[in-house]
Scaffold this motif. Sequence first.
Motif, short mmCIF file in Angstrom:
data_model
loop_
_atom_site.label_atom_id
_atom_site.label_comp_id
_atom_site.label_asym_id
_atom_site.label_seq_id
_atom_site.Cartn_x
_atom_site.Cartn_y
_atom_site.Cartn_z
N LEU A 1 3.54 89.19 101.65
CA LEU A 1 3.76 90.63 101.43
C LEU A 1 2.60 91.43 102.02
N LYS A 2 1.39 90.92 101.81
CA LYS A 2 0.21 91.62 102.34
C LYS A 2 0.33 91.77 103.86
N GLY A 3 0.73 90.69 104.52
CA GLY A 3 0.91 90.73 105.97
C GLY A 3 2.01 91.69 106.39
N ASP B 1 -0.11 101.55 95.84
CA ASP B 1 -0.93 102.30 94.88
C ASP B 1 -1.56 101.36 93.86
N ALA B 2 -0.81 100.37 93.41
CA ALA B 2 -1.33 99.45 92.39
C ALA B 2 -0.39 98.27 92.19
N ALA B 3 -0.95 97.20 91.62
CA ALA B 3 -0.14 96.09 91.11
C ALA B 3 -0.33 96.14 89.59
N VAL B 4 0.74 96.45 88.87
CA VAL B 4 0.65 96.67 87.43
C VAL B 4 1.09 95.41 86.69
N LYS C 1 3.12 79.64 88.26
CA LYS C 1 3.16 80.15 89.64
C LYS C 1 2.85 81.64 89.77
N THR C 2 3.23 82.44 88.77
CA THR C 2 3.12 83.89 88.94
C THR C 2 1.89 84.48 88.26
N ALA C 3 1.52 83.94 87.09
CA ALA C 3 0.35 84.49 86.39
C ALA C 3 -0.90 84.55 87.30
N PRO C 4 -1.12 83.54 88.19
CA PRO C 4 -2.30 83.63 89.07
C PRO C 4 -2.33 84.87 89.98
N LEU C 5 -1.22 85.57 90.09
CA LEU C 5 -1.22 86.77 90.95
C LEU C 5 -2.10 87.88 90.40
N THR C 6 -2.35 87.89 89.08
CA THR C 6 -3.23 88.95 88.56
C THR C 6 -4.63 88.79 89.17
N GLY C 7 -5.08 87.55 89.30
CA GLY C 7 -6.38 87.31 89.94
C GLY C 7 -6.37 87.76 91.40
N PHE C 8 -5.28 87.45 92.08
CA PHE C 8 -5.13 87.84 93.49
C PHE C 8 -5.27 89.35 93.64
N TYR C 9 -4.53 90.11 92.80
CA TYR C 9 -4.55 91.58 92.96
C TYR C 9 -5.84 92.20 92.40
N ARG D 1 -8.75 90.82 92.93
CA ARG D 1 -9.63 90.69 94.09
C ARG D 1 -9.30 91.71 95.18
N GLU D 2 -8.02 92.10 95.25
CA GLU D 2 -7.61 93.11 96.24
C GLU D 2 -7.98 94.52 95.77
N GLY D 3 -8.47 94.63 94.52
CA GLY D 3 -8.81 95.95 93.98
C GLY D 3 -7.59 96.77 93.60
N LEU D 4 -6.46 96.11 93.32
CA LEU D 4 -5.22 96.84 93.05
C LEU D 4 -4.71 96.68 91.62
N LEU D 5 -5.36 95.81 90.83
CA LEU D 5 -4.76 95.45 89.53
C LEU D 5 -4.94 96.53 88.46
N LEU D 6 -3.82 96.84 87.78
CA LEU D 6 -3.87 97.64 86.55
C LEU D 6 -3.22 96.81 85.45
N ASN D 7 -3.99 96.46 84.43
CA ASN D 7 -3.46 95.65 83.35
C ASN D 7 -3.05 96.57 82.20
N VAL D 8 -1.81 96.44 81.71
CA VAL D 8 -1.34 97.28 80.60
C VAL D 8 -0.78 96.38 79.52
#
Length: 215
Positions: free
Chosen positions: A96-98, A108-111, A180-188, A190-197
Amino acid sequence: MRLILLGAPGAGKGTVAKQLTALDGSVQISTGDILRGAVQAGTELGRKAQEYMKRGDLVPDELILGIMEKRLQEPDCAKGFLLDGFPRTIPQAEALKGLLAKLGIRLDAAVNLDVPRDVILDRLTTRRTCSNPKCQEIYNVKSKPPKKDGVCDKCGSPVVQREDETEEAINKRLDTYNEKTAPLTGFYEREGLLLNVSSTSSDEVVAAIRKHIGI
Ligand code: ADP
Ligand code: ZN
């Protein structure tokens, strides 16, 4: 707005996405809805995806990436989009990044909707879905039953329990999510996009997102 919605099955991604699209005309893109529509329509994609979905396994990345590459270039995405159910793996997130870089699109963000497992389990076992692939309205036997038992308020089609919402498939989906999916919070992060709610109220989640992106 251009957002990724992360969160376990039943975390409320679909509900939050519907509230957000009403704000600015951005579109909700749910890979689960697209795949269920393809299964019901009996297309080649649907035939390939069906067995994985029934078991609660992920559909192979190449099928999903093909869908998303086309979908993100459709004209209705110009006002913005909310990705619901994609990306689901680190390779999908990298792809997706590519793709976004190629298309010149910034997120804008990965929530991340962080909801306790007991709440999730309760929601999924009581969840019912409109069987019409063009509608797929979500109901809940406890908190949001259709007005007429088993009939969709919006389109009149039968409201059913999804094939992958048996207890066994639900547990499989949650395990797959954690692995498989929970590790994406770490990915985002690092990308500076994560918003945790972490709220179980969709109104509160929507308010937190609006504040974060300033709309
Ligand atoms: P959930 O309620 O589990 O979040 P979805 O409606 O998003 O369910 O997806 C249902 C099923 O469709 C998944 O269990 C999986 O088999 C398949 N699927 C949806 N999105 C993806 C994706 N991005 N990658 C792989 N498989 C997917
Ligand atoms: Zn319906």
